[in-house]
Write a protein that holds these residues in place. Sequence first.
Motif, PDB file in Angstrom:
ATOM      1  N   LEU A 195       9.674  10.443   4.168  1.00  0.00           N
ATOM      2  CA  LEU A 195      10.180   9.209   3.616  1.00  0.00           C
ATOM      3  C   LEU A 195      11.648   9.351   3.363  1.00  0.00           C
ATOM      4  O   LEU A 195      12.103   7.985   3.162  1.00  0.00           O
ATOM      5  CB  LEU A 195       9.643   8.976   2.199  1.00  0.00           C
ATOM      6  CG  LEU A 195       8.067   8.953   2.326  1.00  0.00           C
ATOM      7  CD1 LEU A 195       7.637   8.843   0.855  1.00  0.00           C
ATOM      8  CD2 LEU A 195       7.513   7.807   3.093  1.00  0.00           C
ATOM      9  N   VAL A 231      -2.848  13.035  -0.033  1.00  0.00           N
ATOM     10  CA  VAL A 231      -2.770  12.089  -1.172  1.00  0.00           C
ATOM     11  C   VAL A 231      -3.998  11.956  -1.902  1.00  0.00           C
ATOM     12  O   VAL A 231      -5.039  12.057  -1.337  1.00  0.00           O
ATOM     13  CB  VAL A 231      -1.884  10.753  -0.609  1.00  0.00           C
ATOM     14  CG1 VAL A 231      -2.041   9.790  -2.196  1.00  0.00           C
ATOM     15  CG2 VAL A 231      -0.716  10.732   0.002  1.00  0.00           C
ATOM     16  N   TRP A 260       0.198  14.035  -4.872  1.00  0.00           N
ATOM     17  CA  TRP A 260       0.147  14.579  -3.791  1.00  0.00           C
ATOM     18  C   TRP A 260      -0.577  16.049  -3.962  1.00  0.00           C
ATOM     19  O   TRP A 260      -0.341  16.541  -5.034  1.00  0.00           O
ATOM     20  CB  TRP A 260       1.415  14.665  -3.286  1.00  0.00           C
ATOM     21  CG  TRP A 260       2.291  13.274  -2.727  1.00  0.00           C
ATOM     22  CD1 TRP A 260       1.595  11.876  -2.779  1.00  0.00           C
ATOM     23  CD2 TRP A 260       3.408  13.154  -2.455  1.00  0.00           C
ATOM     24  NE1 TRP A 260       2.630  11.114  -2.561  1.00  0.00           N
ATOM     25  CE2 TRP A 260       3.522  11.582  -2.313  1.00  0.00           C
ATOM     26  CE3 TRP A 260       4.658  13.619  -2.420  1.00  0.00           C
ATOM     27  CZ2 TRP A 260       4.865  11.017  -2.185  1.00  0.00           C
ATOM     28  CZ3 TRP A 260       5.869  13.163  -2.208  1.00  0.00           C
ATOM     29  CH2 TRP A 260       6.007  11.670  -1.990  1.00  0.00           C
ATOM     30  N   ASP A 285      -5.854   9.708  -3.577  1.00  0.00           N
ATOM     31  CA  ASP A 285      -5.881   8.479  -4.100  1.00  0.00           C
ATOM     32  C   ASP A 285      -7.327   7.809  -3.953  1.00  0.00           C
ATOM     33  O   ASP A 285      -7.600   6.447  -3.720  1.00  0.00           O
ATOM     34  CB  ASP A 285      -5.219   7.686  -2.848  1.00  0.00           C
ATOM     35  CG  ASP A 285      -5.491   7.700  -1.631  1.00  0.00           C
ATOM     36  OD1 ASP A 285      -5.079   7.289  -0.618  1.00  0.00           O
ATOM     37  OD2 ASP A 285      -6.407   8.396  -1.135  1.00  0.00           O
ATOM     38  N   PRO A 293       0.805  -1.179   0.065  1.00  0.00           N
ATOM     39  CA  PRO A 293      -0.035  -0.086  -0.167  1.00  0.00           C
ATOM     40  C   PRO A 293       0.796   1.209   0.069  1.00  0.00           C
ATOM     41  O   PRO A 293       0.515   2.166  -0.700  1.00  0.00           O
ATOM     42  CB  PRO A 293      -0.722  -0.180   1.135  1.00  0.00           C
ATOM     43  CG  PRO A 293      -1.059  -1.551   1.378  1.00  0.00           C
ATOM     44  CD  PRO A 293       0.372  -2.127   1.046  1.00  0.00           C
ATOM     45  N   TRP A 294       1.921   1.458   0.986  1.00  0.00           N
ATOM     46  CA  TRP A 294       2.700   2.618   0.942  1.00  0.00           C
ATOM     47  C   TRP A 294       4.075   2.519   0.309  1.00  0.00           C
ATOM     48  O   TRP A 294       4.900   3.329   0.399  1.00  0.00           O
ATOM     49  CB  TRP A 294       2.872   2.993   2.493  1.00  0.00           C
ATOM     50  CG  TRP A 294       1.581   3.661   2.832  1.00  0.00           C
ATOM     51  CD1 TRP A 294       0.448   2.954   3.734  1.00  0.00           C
ATOM     52  CD2 TRP A 294       0.893   4.892   2.598  1.00  0.00           C
ATOM     53  NE1 TRP A 294      -0.534   3.409   3.987  1.00  0.00           N
ATOM     54  CE2 TRP A 294      -0.231   4.708   3.474  1.00  0.00           C
ATOM     55  CE3 TRP A 294       1.321   6.046   2.039  1.00  0.00           C
ATOM     56  CZ2 TRP A 294      -1.362   6.073   3.427  1.00  0.00           C
ATOM     57  CZ3 TRP A 294       0.209   6.971   2.013  1.00  0.00           C
ATOM     58  CH2 TRP A 294      -0.675   7.050   2.627  1.00  0.00           C
ATOM     59  N   LEU A 295       4.165   1.255  -0.690  1.00  0.00           N
ATOM     60  CA  LEU A 295       5.468   1.384  -1.236  1.00  0.00           C
ATOM     61  C   LEU A 295       5.322   0.464  -2.589  1.00  0.00           C
ATOM     62  O   LEU A 295       5.244  -0.858  -2.492  1.00  0.00           O
ATOM     63  CB  LEU A 295       6.735   0.584  -0.285  1.00  0.00           C
ATOM     64  CG  LEU A 295       7.880   0.135  -0.860  1.00  0.00           C
ATOM     65  CD1 LEU A 295       8.621   1.572  -1.306  1.00  0.00           C
ATOM     66  CD2 LEU A 295       8.721  -0.582   0.212  1.00  0.00           C
ATOM     67  N   TYR A 311       6.921   1.161   8.700  1.00  0.00           N
ATOM     68  CA  TYR A 311       7.472   2.482   8.270  1.00  0.00           C
ATOM     69  C   TYR A 311       8.586   2.511   7.088  1.00  0.00           C
ATOM     70  O   TYR A 311       9.803   2.187   7.856  1.00  0.00           O
ATOM     71  CB  TYR A 311       7.391   3.377   9.408  1.00  0.00           C
ATOM     72  CG  TYR A 311       7.337   4.827   8.923  1.00  0.00           C
ATOM     73  CD1 TYR A 311       8.360   5.422   8.252  1.00  0.00           C
ATOM     74  CD2 TYR A 311       5.980   5.592   8.683  1.00  0.00           C
ATOM     75  CE1 TYR A 311       8.173   6.855   7.838  1.00  0.00           C
ATOM     76  CE2 TYR A 311       5.602   6.770   8.014  1.00  0.00           C
ATOM     77  CZ  TYR A 311       6.873   7.426   8.014  1.00  0.00           C
ATOM     78  OH  TYR A 311       6.853   8.603   7.248  1.00  0.00           O
ATOM     79  N   TYR A 336       3.740   6.812  -6.918  1.00  0.00           N
ATOM     80  CA  TYR A 336       2.950   7.221  -6.152  1.00  0.00           C
ATOM     81  C   TYR A 336       1.854   7.958  -6.746  1.00  0.00           C
ATOM     82  O   TYR A 336       1.991   8.443  -7.900  1.00  0.00           O
ATOM     83  CB  TYR A 336       3.453   8.331  -5.061  1.00  0.00           C
ATOM     84  CG  TYR A 336       4.732   7.974  -4.249  1.00  0.00           C
ATOM     85  CD1 TYR A 336       5.972   8.414  -4.395  1.00  0.00           C
ATOM     86  CD2 TYR A 336       4.508   7.097  -3.196  1.00  0.00           C
ATOM     87  CE1 TYR A 336       6.929   7.947  -3.829  1.00  0.00           C
ATOM     88  CE2 TYR A 336       5.607   6.953  -2.342  1.00  0.00           C
ATOM     89  CZ  TYR A 336       6.912   7.323  -2.530  1.00  0.00           C
ATOM     90  OH  TYR A 336       7.768   6.887  -1.756  1.00  0.00           O
TER      91      TYR A 336
END
Lengths: 189, 189
Positions: free
Chosen positions: B124, A85, A52, A87, A24-26, B44, A49
Amino acid sequence: MTRHIHTDPSAWEVLDTIYLHRRPWLTMRQDRVLLSSGQIIEDYYVQEYPPWVNVLAITEDRRAVLIRQYRHGIGKVYYELPAGVHDKPEESVLEAAKRELLEETGYSGGDWKLWMELSANPSLQNNITYTFLAEGVVPSGEQQLDDTEEITIHTVPLDELRNIALENGMIQALHVAPVLKYLMQFPVG
Amino acid sequence: MTRHIHTDPSAWEVLDTIYLHRRPWLTMRQDRVLLSSGQIIEDYYVQEYPPWVNVLAITEDRRAVLIRQYRHGIGKVYYELPAGVHDKPEESVLEAAKRELLEETGYSGGDWKLWMELSANPSLQNNITYTFLAEGVVPSGEQQLDDTEEITIHTVPLDELRNIALENGMIQALHVAPVLKYLMQFPVG
């Protein structure tokens, strides 16, 4: 003397591509690319991504609505613009920006316009960050934070905004650039 | 009414950490972190980089030394500041910046000072980008490019620099912010 070349650099050709991560985040892509020189780079990493958004929100009495939060990459707390974000496919980027401002600060309303489009890192990331300028925002409710968000709200007059942006009070380039663009309209007397 | 909290957000505590990647151009750390709310984030991701540098170089006749190159993340060519990475322990960040300007554009000399410190993405990434302002640079030699670099050089007067920075000619926030900081000294008449 330095020779100035006048043909624009060429795009790279992607020969092969795999995804190292699709979490989800990568989302990390690895491309094998061919340069116009004939050189091949075997492993060029691109982070994918969604767009943003962030908001430079100015109140009716000419104060900027800033937030402070801890950022784990850098390991410190700085002033920031409310941000998030894009999304949700059913939302436009403008609606995402309005939602983030309301959820993070409780402010809404005013006149909105697209202010700036920037990249955090065009060599490594594929997304654009859209900054919206919102003038005349008013407090409309409480913050509605995600359960991992710890955000404090600060409304600052424009001379303090200038100090924050120019004296390392704000560290994220995606936020400092639109703030400076805004302040360029008001030369220091 | 929006409640303004006046205690600064707290740092997260790292409970566990592993490296997903430790390759030359990709060092990716995964932390398990504890927030002050008691919430735990299991995964994270932080990208670790050395310091980055870039240079806003102004010639003796008041032109900015810009470059253009293709950036694969975003898939396009834009104007940029000469830039690089501080990864040689025997060099200072200033020396790294001077070297990058000379190698990418053939320009050197002038008066140098640290102009700005920014982050591409403090959530990040762990590194800071240092912008140096170099005033009075002169052409000193040919470009000395790495074998994957295809860079064109452009010296532009300050009004053109303003248009480039404000009209999407330059997309990288780490470059636009220091350019705008410089241009703030010269209000448009």
